[in-house]
Design a protein around this motif. Structure first.
Motif, PDB file in Angstrom:
ATOM      1  N   GLY A   1       3.677  -6.109   1.660  1.00 62.33           N
ATOM      2  CA  GLY A   1       3.276  -6.608   2.973  1.00 62.33           C
ATOM      3  C   GLY A   1       1.935  -6.044   3.389  1.00 62.33           C
ATOM      4  N   ARG A   2       1.419  -6.594   4.425  1.00 59.02           N
ATOM      5  CA  ARG A   2       0.164  -6.126   4.993  1.00 59.02           C
ATOM      6  C   ARG A   2       0.386  -4.760   5.620  1.00 59.02           C
ATOM      7  N   ALA A   3      -0.572  -3.891   5.519  1.00 53.94           N
ATOM      8  CA  ALA A   3      -0.455  -2.552   6.093  1.00 53.94           C
ATOM      9  C   ALA A   3      -0.302  -2.642   7.613  1.00 53.94           C
ATOM     10  N   ALA A   4       0.548  -1.810   8.152  1.00 51.92           N
ATOM     11  CA  ALA A   4       0.779  -1.783   9.598  1.00 51.92           C
ATOM     12  C   ALA A   4      -0.432  -1.203  10.308  1.00 51.92           C
ATOM     13  N   GLU A   5      -0.721  -1.744  11.457  1.00 51.99           N
ATOM     14  CA  GLU A   5      -1.789  -1.205  12.295  1.00 51.99           C
ATOM     15  C   GLU A   5      -1.245   0.005  13.039  1.00 51.99           C
ATOM     16  N   PRO A   6      -2.025   1.066  13.158  1.00 51.70           N
ATOM     17  CA  PRO A   6      -1.551   2.219  13.924  1.00 51.70           C
ATOM     18  C   PRO A   6      -1.294   1.817  15.375  1.00 51.70           C
ATOM     19  N   ASP A   7      -0.105   2.170  15.895  1.00 51.44           N
ATOM     20  CA  ASP A   7       0.267   1.845  17.272  1.00 51.44           C
ATOM     21  C   ASP A   7      -0.216   2.883  18.261  1.00 51.44           C
TER      22      ASP A   7
ATOM     23  N   VAL B   1      -7.347   5.384   9.134  1.00 56.10           N
ATOM     24  CA  VAL B   1      -6.002   5.078   8.622  1.00 56.10           C
ATOM     25  C   VAL B   1      -5.948   3.645   8.101  1.00 56.10           C
ATOM     26  N   ARG B   2      -6.495   2.708   8.874  1.00 58.93           N
ATOM     27  CA  ARG B   2      -6.508   1.298   8.452  1.00 58.93           C
ATOM     28  C   ARG B   2      -7.216   1.122   7.113  1.00 58.93           C
ATOM     29  N   GLU B   3      -8.388   1.728   6.981  1.00 58.10           N
ATOM     30  CA  GLU B   3      -9.164   1.585   5.742  1.00 58.10           C
ATOM     31  C   GLU B   3      -8.442   2.223   4.550  1.00 58.10           C
ATOM     32  N   LEU B   4      -7.840   3.386   4.759  1.00 52.95           N
ATOM     33  CA  LEU B   4      -7.139   4.051   3.662  1.00 52.95           C
ATOM     34  C   LEU B   4      -5.850   3.331   3.284  1.00 52.95           C
ATOM     35  N   GLN B   5      -5.228   2.638   4.237  1.00 55.07           N
ATOM     36  CA  GLN B   5      -4.055   1.834   3.894  1.00 55.07           C
ATOM     37  C   GLN B   5      -4.468   0.676   2.992  1.00 55.07           C
ATOM     38  N   ARG B   6      -5.628   0.133   3.230  1.00 54.98           N
ATOM     39  CA  ARG B   6      -6.116  -0.973   2.395  1.00 54.98           C
ATOM     40  C   ARG B   6      -6.505  -0.490   1.004  1.00 54.98           C
TER      41      ARG B   6
END
Length: 161
Positions: free
Chosen positions: A147-153, A12-17
């Motif tokens: 904004g910066r992509a949110a980190e999955p909680d 998810v983090r990589e695809l948000q970037r």
């Protein structure tokens, strides 16, 4: 909330970037095999974690340099029509996003137009000129910074099975 393990969270983090990452590049970045990565991405779509991948378009380059956020409040008799109103807004070519709100206003509509005359016509024809709309307030957008992509909680360690 959907539970994500550390690998799903990394995907998810990589695809948000960068949603355009090739599967093999994504797999290498998160440290898994490409076939595993493909299955996990498909699962993230199926579970609704990833809802889509979109191109961000420079509206000015396609002839719509004026953007605005329009707050909309519906009349009390139209409260049963909130969903229908929102859906109707999404069909209009000027509308980029529709946000359903809590608070005094019912919606925030993000629009892009060719200029102030087109913006005025949009507000008159589709909002303030309709019987269901009680009030609008238009704010012009001078600049948009992402904004910066949110980190999955919801990253949780899964218990061994």
């Amino acid at each position: 909330m959907v539970e994500l393990d550390p690998i799903d969270a990394a995907i998810v983090r990589e695809l948000q970037r960068d949603a355009r990452l090739a599967n093999n590049v994504l797999a290498a970045r998160v440290g898994i095999a490409p076939s595993t990565c493909h299955g996990r991405v498909r699962s993230l779509f199926e579970r609704g974690v990833i809802r889509g991948a979109h191109a961000e378009i420079d509206q000015a380059s396609i002839g719509r340099p004026l953007q605005a956020m329009i707050s909309v409040r519906l009349r009390p008799h139209a409260r049963g029509e909130l969903s229908a109103f929102a859906q109707a807004m999404t069909t209009l070519p000027e509308v980029l996003n529709v946000y359903f709100l809590a608070g005094a206003d019912d919606f925030l509509i993000h629009v892009a137009t060719a200029g102030s005359e087109e913006l005025r016509e949009f507000v008159l024809n589709h909002l303030s000129g309709t019987r269901d709309v009680a009030m609008t307030e238009t704010s012009l957008i001078f600049e948009h910074l992402r904004g910066r992509a949110a980190e999955p909680d919801s990253v949780r360690r899964r218990s061994p099975r």
